[in-house]
Design a protein around this motif. Structure first.
Motif, PDB file in Angstrom:
ATOM      1  N   PHE A 181       7.639  15.196  -6.476  1.00  0.00           N
ATOM      2  CA  PHE A 181       7.344  15.906  -5.229  1.00  0.00           C
ATOM      3  C   PHE A 181       8.486  16.879  -4.984  1.00  0.00           C
ATOM      4  CE2 PHE A 181       6.686  16.309  -0.602  1.00  0.00           C
ATOM      5  CZ  PHE A 181       5.299  16.368  -0.537  1.00  0.00           C
ATOM      6  N   LYS A 209      13.561  18.346  -6.197  1.00  0.00           N
ATOM      7  CA  LYS A 209      12.364  17.703  -6.730  1.00  0.00           C
ATOM      8  C   LYS A 209      12.745  16.307  -7.188  1.00  0.00           C
ATOM      9  CE  LYS A 209       8.561  18.433  -9.950  1.00  0.00           C
ATOM     10  NZ  LYS A 209       7.973  19.373 -10.923  1.00  0.00           N
ATOM     11  N   ASN A 266       3.797  21.057   1.452  1.00  0.00           N
ATOM     12  CA  ASN A 266       4.467  19.778   1.207  1.00  0.00           C
ATOM     13  C   ASN A 266       5.116  19.225   2.470  1.00  0.00           C
ATOM     14  OD1 ASN A 266       3.583  19.819  -1.391  1.00  0.00           O
ATOM     15  ND2 ASN A 266       5.590  19.977  -2.339  1.00  0.00           N
ATOM     16  N   LYS A 268      -1.247   9.647  -1.838  1.00  0.00           N
ATOM     17  CA  LYS A 268      -1.614  10.133  -3.176  1.00  0.00           C
ATOM     18  C   LYS A 268      -0.410  10.713  -3.931  1.00  0.00           C
ATOM     19  CE  LYS A 268      -3.428  14.608  -1.672  1.00  0.00           C
ATOM     20  NZ  LYS A 268      -4.654  15.380  -1.488  1.00  0.00           N
ATOM     21  N   TYR A 269       0.695  10.993  -3.219  1.00  0.00           N
ATOM     22  CA  TYR A 269       1.913  11.498  -3.857  1.00  0.00           C
ATOM     23  C   TYR A 269       2.943  10.402  -4.120  1.00  0.00           C
ATOM     24  CZ  TYR A 269       0.119  16.083  -2.527  1.00  0.00           C
ATOM     25  OH  TYR A 269      -0.662  17.201  -2.387  1.00  0.00           O
ATOM     26  N   GLU A 270       2.684   9.193  -3.631  1.00  0.00           N
ATOM     27  CA  GLU A 270       3.652   8.109  -3.768  1.00  0.00           C
ATOM     28  C   GLU A 270       3.959   7.828  -5.238  1.00  0.00           C
ATOM     29  OE1 GLU A 270       4.494   3.632  -2.014  1.00  0.00           O
ATOM     30  OE2 GLU A 270       2.442   4.392  -1.985  1.00  0.00           O
ATOM     31  N   VAL A 309       2.474  17.580   4.474  1.00  0.00           N
ATOM     32  CA  VAL A 309       2.193  16.223   3.987  1.00  0.00           C
ATOM     33  C   VAL A 309       3.172  15.239   4.624  1.00  0.00           C
ATOM     34  CG1 VAL A 309       2.277  14.726   1.939  1.00  0.00           C
ATOM     35  CG2 VAL A 309       1.169  16.975   1.815  1.00  0.00           C
ATOM     36  N   LYS A 319       5.262   9.718  -7.379  1.00  0.00           N
ATOM     37  CA  LYS A 319       5.002  10.881  -8.232  1.00  0.00           C
ATOM     38  C   LYS A 319       6.029  11.967  -7.910  1.00  0.00           C
ATOM     39  CE  LYS A 319       0.113   9.992  -8.637  1.00  0.00           C
ATOM     40  NZ  LYS A 319      -1.211  10.361  -8.206  1.00  0.00           N
TER      41      LYS A 319
END
Length: 146
Positions: free
Chosen positions: A64, A122, A31, A58-60, A34, A62
């Motif tokens: 994390f 998170k 992570n 692709k993680y925007e 990324v 969402k």
């Protein structure tokens, strides 16, 4: 103070390769890789924009998760909004000897007690497409300490 921290974060991409850190303290993970893939463009002295690659996009918006060290932006033992870093604050990355670690802004829903030990948080990954001189380019919003 926040502008200095943001500037140091933005410089992390250029200095990370030159950094000399205690390998026992440096946190590495997929992570953080990324996050570390973000680059920056600087059209002039007053503007700096993050360039987000496909991997981070692709993680925007969402959930994390990151494990790292709290870098306070305000005084106090309780922290709700702070920078999260791959290196502890006592590594003195501001003094120039160790370079600048990768950092993200964390906005917790509930404050946590400051600690020098790593924490896991998170939240929802937010990417700021505006001028990074005005706000952090990467934020974990509505985050919780886990």
């Amino acid at each position: 103070m926040l502008r200095k921290i943001l500037f140091l974060f933005l410089m992390a991409g250029g200095l990370a390769a030159q950094a000399q850190h205690n390998p026992d303290d440096l946190i590495e993970s997929a992570n953080w890789d990324v996050i570390g893939g973000v680059d920056f463009k600087t059209p002039n002295d007053n503007e700096m924009y993050a360039v987000y690659n496909a991997n981070i996009k692709k993680y925007e918006n969402k959930p994390f998760e990151l494990y790292g060290y709290i870098v306070p932006i305000k005084d106090g033992m309780k922290q709700q909004k702070f920078m999260l870093s791959t290196l502890p604050i006592n590594q003195c990355f501001y003094c120039g000897k160790n370079g600048v670690p990768i950092m993200v802004m964390v906005e917790l829903t509930e404050a946590v007690k400051f600690t020098y030990k790593p924490v896991t948080v998170k939240g929802i990954l937010k990417l700021n497409k505006g001028n990074a001189m005005d706000g952090p380019p990467i934020v974990l919003a509505a985050a919780k300490s886990i």
